[in-house]
Design a protein around this motif. Structure first.
Motif, PDB file in Angstrom:
ATOM      1  N   GLU A  27       0.803  -1.225   0.000  1.00 15.33           N
ATOM      2  CA  GLU A  27       0.000   0.000   0.000  1.00 15.33           C
ATOM      3  C   GLU A  27       0.836   1.277   0.000  1.00 15.33           C
ATOM      4  OE1 GLU A  27      -3.015  -0.817  -0.499  1.00 15.33           O
ATOM      5  OE2 GLU A  27      -2.966  -2.864   0.292  1.00 15.33           O
ATOM      6  N   THR A  28       2.135   1.146  -0.296  1.00 13.90           N
ATOM      7  CA  THR A  28       2.996   2.338  -0.354  1.00 13.90           C
ATOM      8  C   THR A  28       3.917   2.202  -1.574  1.00 13.90           C
ATOM      9  OG1 THR A  28       4.968   1.497   0.784  1.00 13.90           O
ATOM     10  CG2 THR A  28       3.166   2.252   2.176  1.00 13.90           C
ATOM     11  N   ASP A  29       4.682   3.262  -1.853  1.00 13.10           N
ATOM     12  CA  ASP A  29       5.732   3.098  -2.857  1.00 13.10           C
ATOM     13  C   ASP A  29       7.120   3.126  -2.197  1.00 13.10           C
ATOM     14  OD1 ASP A  29       5.768   5.722  -2.186  1.00 13.10           O
ATOM     15  OD2 ASP A  29       5.347   6.491  -4.208  1.00 13.10           O
ATOM     16  N   LEU A  30       7.149   2.770  -0.936  1.00 11.01           N
ATOM     17  CA  LEU A  30       8.415   2.689  -0.206  1.00 11.01           C
ATOM     18  C   LEU A  30       9.019   1.292  -0.354  1.00 11.01           C
ATOM     19  CD1 LEU A  30       7.217   4.381   3.104  1.00 11.01           C
ATOM     20  CD2 LEU A  30       8.591   5.416   1.278  1.00 11.01           C
ATOM     21  N   PRO A  31      10.353   1.175  -0.325  1.00  7.50           N
ATOM     22  CA  PRO A  31      10.966  -0.155  -0.367  1.00  7.50           C
ATOM     23  C   PRO A  31      10.478  -1.019   0.797  1.00  7.50           C
ATOM     24  CG  PRO A  31      12.645   1.578  -0.476  1.00  7.50           C
ATOM     25  CD  PRO A  31      11.343   2.252  -0.188  1.00  7.50           C
ATOM     26  N   TYR A  32      10.332  -2.315   0.548  1.00  7.19           N
ATOM     27  CA  TYR A  32       9.848  -3.243   1.579  1.00  7.19           C
ATOM     28  C   TYR A  32      10.671  -3.143   2.862  1.00  7.19           C
ATOM     29  CZ  TYR A  32       9.344  -7.307   4.428  1.00  7.19           C
ATOM     30  OH  TYR A  32       9.175  -8.103   5.539  1.00  7.19           O
ATOM     31  N   VAL A  33      11.981  -2.913   2.704  1.00 10.85           N
ATOM     32  CA  VAL A  33      12.856  -2.973   3.881  1.00 10.85           C
ATOM     33  C   VAL A  33      12.494  -1.904   4.926  1.00 10.85           C
ATOM     34  CG1 VAL A  33      14.759  -1.513   3.062  1.00 10.85           C
ATOM     35  CG2 VAL A  33      15.252  -3.514   4.507  1.00 10.85           C
ATOM     36  N   VAL A  34      11.754  -0.887   4.504  1.00  7.48           N
ATOM     37  CA  VAL A  34      11.242   0.079   5.489  1.00  7.48           C
ATOM     38  C   VAL A  34      10.366  -0.646   6.517  1.00  7.48           C
ATOM     39  CG1 VAL A  34       9.742   2.099   5.810  1.00  7.48           C
ATOM     40  CG2 VAL A  34      11.384   2.051   3.918  1.00  7.48           C
ATOM     41  N   HIS A  35       9.547  -1.595   6.037  1.00 11.87           N
ATOM     42  CA  HIS A  35       8.719  -2.367   6.972  1.00 11.87           C
ATOM     43  C   HIS A  35       9.599  -3.122   7.972  1.00 11.87           C
ATOM     44  CE1 HIS A  35       5.930  -5.162   8.735  1.00 11.87           C
ATOM     45  NE2 HIS A  35       6.595  -6.177   8.226  1.00 11.87           N
ATOM     46  N   ALA A  36      10.613  -3.814   7.458  1.00  6.27           N
ATOM     47  CA  ALA A  36      11.495  -4.587   8.340  1.00  6.27           C
ATOM     48  C   ALA A  36      12.153  -3.686   9.382  1.00  6.27           C
ATOM     49  CB  ALA A  36      12.551  -5.320   7.513  1.00  6.27           C
ATOM     50  N   SER A  37      12.550  -2.478   8.965  1.00  7.62           N
ATOM     51  CA  SER A  37      13.216  -1.600   9.934  1.00  7.62           C
ATOM     52  C   SER A  37      12.232  -0.998  10.935  1.00  7.62           C
ATOM     53  CB  SER A  37      14.054  -0.528   9.233  1.00  7.62           C
ATOM     54  OG  SER A  37      13.253   0.242   8.400  1.00  7.62           O
ATOM     55  N   LEU A  38      10.961  -0.867  10.537  1.00  4.70           N
ATOM     56  CA  LEU A  38       9.955  -0.426  11.512  1.00  4.70           C
ATOM     57  C   LEU A  38       9.728  -1.498  12.582  1.00  4.70           C
ATOM     58  CD1 LEU A  38       7.315   1.262   9.165  1.00  4.70           C
ATOM     59  CD2 LEU A  38       8.768   2.401  10.855  1.00  4.70           C
ATOM     60  N   VAL A  39       9.734  -2.759  12.159  1.00  2.00           N
ATOM     61  CA  VAL A  39       9.590  -3.850  13.134  1.00  2.00           C
ATOM     62  C   VAL A  39      10.798  -3.831  14.088  1.00  2.00           C
ATOM     63  CG1 VAL A  39       9.371  -6.353  13.430  1.00  2.00           C
ATOM     64  CG2 VAL A  39       8.198  -5.210  11.524  1.00  2.00           C
ATOM     65  N   ALA A  40      11.985  -3.629  13.521  1.00  2.00           N
ATOM     66  CA  ALA A  40      13.181  -3.543  14.370  1.00  2.00           C
ATOM     67  C   ALA A  40      13.108  -2.342  15.312  1.00  2.00           C
ATOM     68  CB  ALA A  40      14.432  -3.456  13.499  1.00  2.00           C
ATOM     69  N   MET A  41      12.532  -1.241  14.851  1.00  2.13           N
ATOM     70  CA  MET A  41      12.376  -0.065  15.710  1.00  2.13           C
ATOM     71  C   MET A  41      11.515  -0.389  16.932  1.00  2.13           C
ATOM     72  SD  MET A  41      10.631   3.613  14.778  1.00  2.13           S
ATOM     73  CE  MET A  41       8.949   2.974  14.812  1.00  2.13           C
ATOM     74  N   GLU A  42      10.436  -1.143  16.713  1.00  4.17           N
ATOM     75  CA  GLU A  42       9.584  -1.532  17.851  1.00  4.17           C
ATOM     76  C   GLU A  42      10.368  -2.403  18.835  1.00  4.17           C
ATOM     77  OE1 GLU A  42       6.641  -0.471  18.599  1.00  4.17           O
ATOM     78  OE2 GLU A  42       6.147   0.576  16.738  1.00  4.17           O
ATOM     79  N   ILE A  43      11.196  -3.283  18.295  1.00  2.00           N
ATOM     80  CA  ILE A  43      12.027  -4.132  19.166  1.00  2.00           C
ATOM     81  C   ILE A  43      13.005  -3.277  19.972  1.00  2.00           C
ATOM     82  CG2 ILE A  43      13.869  -5.885  19.157  1.00  2.00           C
ATOM     83  CD1 ILE A  43      11.088  -7.083  18.720  1.00  2.00           C
ATOM     84  N   LEU A  44      13.649  -2.319  19.323  1.00  2.00           N
ATOM     85  CA  LEU A  44      14.611  -1.460  20.039  1.00  2.00           C
ATOM     86  C   LEU A  44      13.912  -0.663  21.142  1.00  2.00           C
ATOM     87  CD1 LEU A  44      16.938  -0.099  17.196  1.00  2.00           C
ATOM     88  CD2 LEU A  44      17.202  -2.145  18.609  1.00  2.00           C
ATOM     89  N   ALA A  45      12.708  -0.206  20.859  1.00  2.00           N
ATOM     90  CA  ALA A  45      11.942   0.521  21.886  1.00  2.00           C
ATOM     91  C   ALA A  45      11.664  -0.404  23.068  1.00  2.00           C
ATOM     92  CB  ALA A  45      10.645   1.063  21.296  1.00  2.00           C
ATOM     93  N   ALA A  46      11.301  -1.661  22.774  1.00  2.04           N
ATOM     94  CA  ALA A  46      11.036  -2.625  23.851  1.00  2.04           C
ATOM     95  C   ALA A  46      12.306  -2.905  24.654  1.00  2.04           C
ATOM     96  CB  ALA A  46      10.466  -3.927  23.271  1.00  2.04           C
TER      97      ALA A  46
END
Ligand code: NI
Length: 186
Positions: A27-46
Protein backbone atom coordinates in the motif's frame (compact mmCIF):
# COMPACT_ATOMS: atom_id res chain seq x y z
CA UNK A 1 19.19 -2.97 28.36
CA UNK A 2 20.10 -1.60 25.00
CA UNK A 3 22.82 -4.23 24.78
CA UNK A 4 22.50 -4.99 21.09
CA UNK A 5 25.11 -4.98 18.37
CA UNK A 6 25.09 -2.18 15.79
CA UNK A 7 27.24 -4.38 13.52
CA UNK A 8 24.74 -7.26 13.63
CA UNK A 9 21.91 -4.79 13.01
CA UNK A 10 23.61 -3.35 9.94
CA UNK A 11 24.55 -6.78 8.56
CA UNK A 12 20.95 -8.02 8.86
CA UNK A 13 19.53 -4.78 7.44
CA UNK A 14 21.81 -4.98 4.39
CA UNK A 15 20.99 -8.66 3.86
CA UNK A 16 17.26 -7.98 4.09
CA UNK A 17 17.43 -4.95 1.79
CA UNK A 18 19.31 -7.02 -0.79
CA UNK A 19 16.93 -9.99 -0.54
CA UNK A 20 13.80 -7.82 -0.80
CA UNK A 21 15.22 -5.56 -3.51
CA UNK A 22 12.48 -4.40 -5.87
CA UNK A 23 9.65 -5.25 -3.43
CA UNK A 24 7.51 -2.51 -1.96
CA UNK A 25 5.93 -2.11 1.43
CA UNK A 26 2.24 -2.97 0.84
CA UNK A 27 0.00 0.00 0.00
CA UNK A 28 3.00 2.34 -0.35
CA UNK A 29 5.73 3.10 -2.86
CA UNK A 30 8.41 2.69 -0.21
CA UNK A 31 10.97 -0.16 -0.37
CA UNK A 32 9.85 -3.24 1.58
CA UNK A 33 12.86 -2.97 3.88
CA UNK A 34 11.24 0.08 5.49
CA UNK A 35 8.72 -2.37 6.97
CA UNK A 36 11.49 -4.59 8.34
CA UNK A 37 13.22 -1.60 9.93
CA UNK A 38 9.96 -0.43 11.51
CA UNK A 39 9.59 -3.85 13.13
CA UNK A 40 13.18 -3.54 14.37
CA UNK A 41 12.38 -0.07 15.71
CA UNK A 42 9.58 -1.53 17.85
CA UNK A 43 12.03 -4.13 19.17
CA UNK A 44 14.61 -1.46 20.04
CA UNK A 45 11.94 0.52 21.89
CA UNK A 46 11.04 -2.62 23.85
CA UNK A 47 14.71 -3.24 24.66
CA UNK A 48 14.95 0.14 26.35
CA UNK A 49 11.95 -0.75 28.53
CA UNK A 50 12.60 -4.42 29.32
CA UNK A 51 15.45 -6.79 30.08
CA UNK A 52 15.80 -9.36 27.28
CA UNK A 53 18.28 -12.27 27.34
CA UNK A 54 19.07 -12.33 23.61
CA UNK A 55 18.52 -8.82 22.21
CA UNK A 56 20.51 -9.55 19.04
CA UNK A 57 18.29 -12.50 18.16
CA UNK A 58 15.25 -10.24 18.39
CA UNK A 59 16.82 -7.45 16.33
CA UNK A 60 18.10 -9.79 13.60
CA UNK A 61 14.84 -11.74 13.35
CA UNK A 62 12.93 -8.45 13.09
CA UNK A 63 15.04 -7.35 10.14
CA UNK A 64 14.99 -10.76 8.46
CA UNK A 65 11.43 -11.87 9.28
CA UNK A 66 10.14 -11.74 5.69
CA UNK A 67 13.16 -13.29 3.97
CA UNK A 68 12.00 -16.91 3.91
CA UNK A 69 8.37 -16.15 3.12
CA UNK A 70 8.85 -13.59 0.36
CA UNK A 71 12.31 -13.95 -1.22
CA UNK A 72 14.70 -16.46 -2.82
CA UNK A 73 16.56 -16.81 0.49
CA UNK A 74 16.49 -20.30 2.00
CA UNK A 75 16.85 -21.51 5.56
CA UNK A 76 20.45 -22.65 5.06
CA UNK A 77 21.47 -19.17 3.84
CA UNK A 78 20.29 -17.72 7.13
CA UNK A 79 21.99 -20.46 9.16
CA UNK A 80 25.32 -19.79 7.49
CA UNK A 81 25.10 -15.98 7.77
CA UNK A 82 23.32 -15.52 11.10
CA UNK A 83 23.28 -18.88 12.87
CA UNK A 84 20.68 -21.48 13.76
CA UNK A 85 18.81 -19.48 16.41
CA UNK A 86 18.05 -16.66 13.98
CA UNK A 87 17.19 -19.10 11.16
CA UNK A 88 14.78 -21.04 13.40
CA UNK A 89 13.16 -17.80 14.50
CA UNK A 90 12.67 -16.55 10.96
CA UNK A 91 11.28 -19.94 9.94
CA UNK A 92 8.71 -19.86 12.75
CA UNK A 93 7.73 -16.32 11.73
CA UNK A 94 7.09 -17.49 8.14
CA UNK A 95 3.76 -18.77 6.90
CA UNK A 96 3.68 -22.36 5.75
CA UNK A 97 2.02 -22.01 2.34
CA UNK A 98 0.97 -25.68 2.41
CA UNK A 99 -1.30 -25.18 5.43
CA UNK A 100 -5.00 -24.90 4.56
CA UNK A 101 -4.24 -25.08 0.87
CA UNK A 102 -7.67 -26.47 -0.04
CA UNK A 103 -9.57 -23.87 2.00
CA UNK A 104 -10.92 -20.48 0.91
CA UNK A 105 -8.63 -17.46 1.26
CA UNK A 106 -9.92 -16.31 4.64
CA UNK A 107 -9.82 -19.76 6.18
CA UNK A 108 -6.35 -20.37 4.74
CA UNK A 109 -4.98 -17.12 6.21
CA UNK A 110 -6.44 -17.97 9.60
CA UNK A 111 -5.08 -21.52 9.61
CA UNK A 112 -1.65 -20.26 8.53
CA UNK A 113 -1.66 -17.67 11.31
CA UNK A 114 -2.61 -20.31 13.90
CA UNK A 115 0.07 -22.64 12.56
CA UNK A 116 2.74 -19.93 12.70
CA UNK A 117 1.73 -18.88 16.24
CA UNK A 118 1.96 -22.51 17.33
CA UNK A 119 5.52 -22.69 15.97
CA UNK A 120 6.48 -19.26 17.37
CA UNK A 121 5.39 -20.40 20.84
CA UNK A 122 7.97 -23.18 20.71
CA UNK A 123 10.65 -20.52 20.13
CA UNK A 124 12.34 -18.28 22.72
CA UNK A 125 10.50 -15.20 23.97
CA UNK A 126 12.45 -12.93 21.59
CA UNK A 127 10.68 -14.50 18.59
CA UNK A 128 7.26 -13.88 20.17
CA UNK A 129 8.31 -10.25 20.51
CA UNK A 130 9.07 -9.96 16.80
CA UNK A 131 5.58 -11.20 15.89
CA UNK A 132 4.04 -8.66 18.30
CA UNK A 133 6.21 -5.92 16.77
CA UNK A 134 5.26 -6.99 13.24
CA UNK A 135 1.55 -6.70 13.92
CA UNK A 136 1.97 -3.40 15.80
CA UNK A 137 3.71 -2.07 12.68
CA UNK A 138 1.02 -3.46 10.36
CA UNK A 139 -1.94 -1.97 12.24
CA UNK A 140 -2.03 1.17 10.14
CA UNK A 141 -5.30 2.69 8.92
CA UNK A 142 -6.66 0.01 6.54
CA UNK A 143 -6.45 0.67 2.78
CA UNK A 144 -9.61 2.17 1.32
CA UNK A 145 -10.25 -0.88 -0.88
CA UNK A 146 -10.51 -3.25 2.12
CA UNK A 147 -14.05 -4.42 2.90
CA UNK A 148 -15.47 -4.08 6.41
CA UNK A 149 -15.26 -7.86 6.63
CA UNK A 150 -11.57 -7.88 5.77
CA UNK A 151 -10.89 -5.14 8.34
CA UNK A 152 -12.79 -7.17 10.93
CA UNK A 153 -10.79 -10.31 10.16
CA UNK A 154 -7.51 -8.45 10.36
CA UNK A 155 -8.50 -7.12 13.76
CA UNK A 156 -9.45 -10.64 14.89
CA UNK A 157 -6.02 -11.86 13.80
CA UNK A 158 -4.40 -9.11 15.85
CA UNK A 159 -6.50 -10.14 18.88
CA UNK A 160 -5.34 -13.73 18.44
CA UNK A 161 -1.69 -12.63 18.28
CA UNK A 162 -2.19 -10.52 21.39
CA UNK A 163 -3.90 -13.34 23.29
CA UNK A 164 -1.20 -15.87 22.43
CA UNK A 165 1.98 -13.79 22.57
CA UNK A 166 1.49 -10.75 24.83
CA UNK A 167 2.94 -12.63 27.85
CA UNK A 168 6.36 -12.35 26.16
CA UNK A 169 6.55 -8.56 26.61
CA UNK A 170 4.50 -6.23 28.78
CA UNK A 171 5.74 -3.29 26.72
CA UNK A 172 4.83 -4.69 23.29
CA UNK A 173 1.63 -6.28 24.61
CA UNK A 174 0.40 -2.92 25.83
CA UNK A 175 1.45 -1.23 22.63
CA UNK A 176 -0.43 -3.80 20.53
CA UNK A 177 -3.47 -3.42 22.81
CA UNK A 178 -3.58 0.34 22.12
CA UNK A 179 -3.18 -0.25 18.37
CA UNK A 180 -6.00 -2.82 18.31
CA UNK A 181 -8.33 -0.63 20.33
CA UNK A 182 -7.85 2.31 17.98
CA UNK A 183 -8.22 0.13 14.85
CA UNK A 184 -11.56 0.31 13.03
CA UNK A 185 -14.06 -2.54 13.27
CA UNK A 186 -15.94 -4.06 16.20
NI1 NI B 1 6.09 -8.22 8.49
Amino acid sequence: MGNWSREKYFKALKFSAEAHKGQLMPETDLPYVVHASLVAMEILAALTAEEVDRPNIAVQCALLHGCLEDTYIIYDDIVSKFGGYVADGVLALSKDGAVGISEDEHKRHWLQLEDSLHRIKKQPREIWMVKLADRITNLQPPPSHWSDEKIERYKEGAELIHRELAPASVYLGERLRVKIDSYPGG
